[in-house]
Motif scaffolding. Structure first.
Motif, PDB file in Angstrom:
ATOM      1  N   GLY A 143     -19.060 126.754 -37.912  1.00  0.00           N
ATOM      2  CA  GLY A 143     -19.108 128.116 -38.430  1.00  0.00           C
ATOM      3  C   GLY A 143     -17.737 128.747 -38.621  1.00  0.00           C
ATOM      4  O   GLY A 143     -17.608 129.964 -38.556  1.00  0.00           O
ATOM      5  N   ASN A 144     -16.697 127.918 -38.819  1.00  0.00           N
ATOM      6  CA  ASN A 144     -15.342 128.473 -38.993  1.00  0.00           C
ATOM      7  C   ASN A 144     -14.657 127.853 -40.201  1.00  0.00           C
ATOM      8  O   ASN A 144     -13.474 127.552 -40.162  1.00  0.00           O
ATOM      9  N   TYR A 145     -15.411 127.643 -41.266  1.00  0.00           N
ATOM     10  CA  TYR A 145     -14.850 126.937 -42.424  1.00  0.00           C
ATOM     11  C   TYR A 145     -13.745 127.755 -43.105  1.00  0.00           C
ATOM     12  O   TYR A 145     -13.860 128.964 -43.252  1.00  0.00           O
ATOM     13  N   ARG A 146     -12.683 127.054 -43.469  1.00  0.00           N
ATOM     14  CA  ARG A 146     -11.606 127.653 -44.270  1.00  0.00           C
ATOM     15  C   ARG A 146     -11.436 126.803 -45.518  1.00  0.00           C
ATOM     16  O   ARG A 146     -11.353 125.577 -45.410  1.00  0.00           O
ATOM     17  N   MET A 147     -11.359 127.449 -46.670  1.00  0.00           N
ATOM     18  CA  MET A 147     -11.277 126.707 -47.929  1.00  0.00           C
ATOM     19  C   MET A 147     -10.018 125.843 -48.003  1.00  0.00           C
ATOM     20  O   MET A 147      -8.919 126.314 -47.721  1.00  0.00           O
TER      21      MET A 147
ATOM     22  N   TYR B 202     -20.118 131.598 -46.189  1.00  0.00           N
ATOM     23  CA  TYR B 202     -18.782 130.977 -46.271  1.00  0.00           C
ATOM     24  C   TYR B 202     -18.375 130.293 -44.957  1.00  0.00           C
ATOM     25  O   TYR B 202     -17.927 129.138 -44.973  1.00  0.00           O
ATOM     26  N   PRO B 203     -18.547 130.938 -43.781  1.00  0.00           N
ATOM     27  CA  PRO B 203     -18.075 130.283 -42.539  1.00  0.00           C
ATOM     28  C   PRO B 203     -18.788 128.969 -42.216  1.00  0.00           C
ATOM     29  O   PRO B 203     -18.241 128.137 -41.513  1.00  0.00           O
ATOM     30  N   VAL B 204     -20.018 128.785 -42.729  1.00  0.00           N
ATOM     31  CA  VAL B 204     -20.759 127.562 -42.353  1.00  0.00           C
ATOM     32  C   VAL B 204     -20.651 126.459 -43.415  1.00  0.00           C
ATOM     33  O   VAL B 204     -21.332 125.436 -43.317  1.00  0.00           O
TER      34      VAL B 204
ATOM     35  N   GLY C 268     -18.557 124.271 -43.816  1.00  0.00           N
ATOM     36  CA  GLY C 268     -18.093 122.998 -43.258  1.00  0.00           C
ATOM     37  C   GLY C 268     -19.142 122.303 -42.408  1.00  0.00           C
ATOM     38  O   GLY C 268     -18.910 121.184 -41.924  1.00  0.00           O
ATOM     39  N   ASP C 269     -20.295 122.928 -42.215  1.00  0.00           N
ATOM     40  CA  ASP C 269     -21.362 122.335 -41.393  1.00  0.00           C
ATOM     41  C   ASP C 269     -22.344 121.540 -42.250  1.00  0.00           C
ATOM     42  O   ASP C 269     -22.487 121.787 -43.451  1.00  0.00           O
TER      43      ASP C 269
END
Lengths: 528, 240
Positions: free
Chosen positions: A287-291, B124-126, B128-129
């Motif tokens: 839950g901490n994705y950065r582009m 947006y924050p997820v 990468g999951d």
């Protein structure tokens, strides 16, 4: 609890092999397909029965008929163990089915037993299919008493219990260990493949001993075989004693060990079952994705990447389709580390390995390419490939390329081992390179063509697609035929030029691949 | 933008799901397609997007026949199914990047577009999951973002509001208006008649595979509610 077990097992069996769909579908073409599958199964059963009869008659004719029950029981047990190791874990710990069942008013014990029973029933049928023809031959040639048949049927019913329990214990251990890791699938794949390699190496060395002993004095060999079976799998000898000597104590011992083992496993597993299922189902979320920079790829490149991600996301898929590649490396390793005579004796293929090694090398990865079920594996997500702007050619190329990329490292390692072992001249070297390569290319495309003919999308468990679908079965048969025919020709016609044969074989395989690319598969599909 | 002419689709077993259906969706239209369960909405939609073949009739997207120019049609279309079964083994960003590669969306455009849309939809924050960790609504949002990446000329949606939270529904309606403002067309099925009445400039009602009413929303409803009109035309059809 019995009612719960019965209901859960019934639902599970209804989904297996598509029995329920066959009963209720109104689609005529589907019914025809199932009938053809039934015929194919019938053919395989007849072949299996014939093979069992041949072995039994051979043993009886050699004067060691008393070994028939022990040999058959041992064979069935090994086959059950070998084939259920691949699926015991995925079936017992099927996360999707678990989520559906755990919400129902059923206890964990019933869920475990029902899943075990689903595997048990199919293996019991296999056991009976092997034992009954062997018993018939024994009955005709050795004229046993009535107790032989009684104990034989009893053995057939309970025979899979012990190997299935052992396979389930191993499956549970693999699931339990991998559930604690972040990369669960990878750990599960590696552990299962290591286990399979160990089993294959073990069974290869065992069969070698049997063959060499059969060549020796028969009575002495019989005693040695009996000793060997006793050492490897004592329950096979207990059952044989019960059947041949009418010894009820030995049968009771076998039943006690089988049932005791199963109940102990059940008792232990039910304490950890929910935890393992939950851990296997747990997925880490950050839950901490950065582009980051998003790289552009070609349509084919992105599709191949997706295929590979899909493939390595499923341990059932990888483990079942990588066996051929592993066997290829094992065979090449055996050529390097053993002399040819010992290797041929060990494999039970006298004169075949030295005469047709390139064909054997190529045939192994053709038996079960990942393409044999790569269309079916799309499952409920098939709509995406149907609606995205990609051509059928893109789809075929991406799936075939994925298979070739998976095989490539195994092919290279095998070739290096073979070249080190044989130090071949240019003609032999070219044969060793070209024949397996042609088989691999053909196998990748043929698997996909078969899967186009026999797709299966509405599945609940990956085991149904990978292990029980028509596509994988037909692909295996295609692989078997394309390997067996040239091997038989090369061995049966010793005067024939081996290089000419290889050249013709490579040309035929590549022509068949080219034909499939031209759309022959499409035409067959339309016709069917 | 979308022309369906005399579409007929009969399933194996003999059931005629769509019977001689014709309709036209023009550029700028938000076209609602309503009907009972099993009326033939999803079958029609699946024939438009290339999932189902059909027995008779013709479907044109941007003037191109879906049968003869299937790839060109798919390039200008985006489809969102009622159940977002998407690749669970990919992460959200891998899924969107895959879609962008397939539609050949340039790298800088896709990056900006994905960030903007994902922030707006609140996922947006997820990104990468793994998709397997997403809820139904989050998957629906991901599919929506993927569908909007290449700015399709025709957006086809099957029950798009099922599973979306109220805020996401509002955002989606805004996106639909914006897309139509740029000259695209939207064709969607729904059971929520209030939404259809407010959102759509044209509506078609299908019953038993046949088109039983079609036209501009205001003309179709007149002084009645869409619910009243729907009950009237579908029950009249059943009585016949």
């Amino acid at each position: 609890m019995m009612r719960q077990i019965k209901l859960l097992t019934k639902v599970s069996l209804q989904g297996m092999f598509g029995f329920n769909e066959f009963r209720h579908t109104r689609d005529r073409s589907k019914k025809i397909r199932y009938c053809l599958m039934g015929l194919l199964w019938g053919l395989l059963i007849v072949m299996l029965a014939g093979y069992v009869c041949m072995i039994s008659v051979g043993l009886a004719a050699a004067g060691i008929g008393r070994l028939i029950p022990a040999v058959l029981v041992m064979g069935v047990s090994l086959v059950v163990l070998f084939f259920t190791i691949f699926k015991a874990g995925p079936v017992l710990f099927d996360r999707k089915a678990y989520e559906k069942q755990i919400a129902l008013p059923v206890n964990v014990r019933s869920i475990i037993v029902s899943r075990f029973l689903t595997m048990y029933i199919t293996n019991m049928l296999l056991g009976l299919l092997v034992l009954l023809p062997g018993m018939a031959v024994y009955g005709v040639m050795e004229k046993p008493e009535g107790a032989f048949y009684f104990y034989g049927i009893l053995a057939g019913i309970f025979l899979p219990l012990l190997p299935l329990t052992v396979a389930s214990v191993l499956g549970a251990l693999i699931a339990g260990i991998s559930s604690r890791w972040r990369y669960k699938n990878l750990v599960s794949i590696v552990l299962t493949l290591v286990l399979v390699c160990a089993l294959m190496a073990g069974s290869m060395s065992m069969s070698g001993m049997e063959e060499s002993e059969l060549g020796a004095m028969l009575q002495q060999a019989a005693e040695m075989m009996e000793e060997q079976i006793q050492r490897i799998y004592p329950p096979a000898v207990w059952i044989a004693d019960a059947m041949v000597q009418g010894n009820p104590t030995k049968m009771a011992l076998f039943l006690a060990v089988s049932l005791g083992g199963f109940l102990l496993f059940l008792e232990i597993l039910q304490r950890f079952y929910v935890n393992i299922c939950m851990l296997l189902g747990a997925r880490e979320t950050k839950g901490n994705y950065r582009m980051k920079e998003l790289r552009e790829k070609s349509v084919l490149g992105t599709m191949v990447e997706r295929e590979l991600r899909h493939y390595f996301s499923s341990s059932v898929y990888v483990v079942n389709t990588m066996v051929g590649e592993l066997l290829m490396v094992l065979l090449a390793g055996a050529v390097l580390f053993m002399d040819m005579d010992s290797l041929e004796t060990m494999l039970g293929l006298p004169g075949v390995v030295r005469r047709a090694l390139p064909v054997l090398m190529g045939a192994l990865p053709v038996m079960m390419p990942l393409t044999a079920c790569s269309i079916s594996m799309e499952g409920k997500q098939w709509w995406m490939l149907q609606t995205l702007p990609v051509t059928r050619k893109d789809m075929i190329q991406s799936k075939v390329a994925a298979q070739l990329l998976v095989v490539l490292p195994f092919y290279l390692v095998s070739e290096i081992l073979l070249f080190l072992a044989l130090r071949p001249g240019w003609a032999d070297g070219l044969s060793l390179l070209a024949v397996p390569a042609a088989y691999i290319i053909f196998g990748a495309r043929a698997g996909l063509a078969v899967n186009e003919l026999f797709p299966l999308f509405d599945w609940e468990s990956e085991v149904r697609v990978v292990k029980q679908s028509a596509s994988t079965m037909v692909t295996m048969l295609v692989g078997l035929v394309t390997a067996a025919v040239p091997v038989v020709i090369l061995v049966a016609v010793p005067g024939a030029s081996v290089y000419g044969g290889y050249l013709a074989l490579v040309a035929l395989l590549l022509a068949a691949t080219w034909g499939m690319n031209l759309g022959i598969g499409d035409k067959i599909k339309r016709l069917s | 933008m979308l022309e369906i002419k005399n579409l007929t689709k009969t399933y194996k077993g003999g059931k005629t799901a769509v019977d001689n259906l014709s309709l036209t969706v023009r550029a700028g239209d938000i076209y609602g397609f309503i009907g009972h369960n099993g009326a033939g909405k999803t079958t029609t939609i699946k024939a438009v997007v290339g999932i189902h073949d059909f027995d008779k009739g013709e479907i044109l997207i941007d003037g191109m026949n879906v049968r003869t120019r299937s790839l060109a049609c798919k390039k200008v279309t985006a489809y969102i199914p009622d159940n977002p079964d998407i690749y669970e083994y990919l992460t959200g960003i891998q899924y969107l990047n895959f879609i962008a590669d397939i539609y050949q969306v340039p790298g800088n455009t896709r990056q900006e577009s994905i960030r903007r849309e994902a922030e707006e939809f609140g996922i947006y924050p997820v990104l990468g999951d793994l998709v397997s960790t997403y809820s139904h609504g989050m998957r629906q949002k991901l599919v929506l973002i993927g569908a909007l990446l290449h700015e399709p000329k025709l957006l086809v949606l099957d029950e798009p509001f099922v599973g979306l939270d109220p805020e996401a529904s509002l955002i989606l309606k805004g996106k639909m208006y914006a897309l139509c403002g740029k000259g695209s067309a939207i064709f969607f099925s729904t059971h929520v008649l209030e939404v259809a009445e407010k959102l759509c400039n044209r509506i078609a009602v299908i019953s038993g595979g046949k088109l039983v009413a079609e036209g501009e929303t205001k003309k179709l409803t007149g002084d009645k509610s869409l619910e009243d009109v729907f009950m009237e035309v579908t029950h009249h059809d059943e009585a016949d």
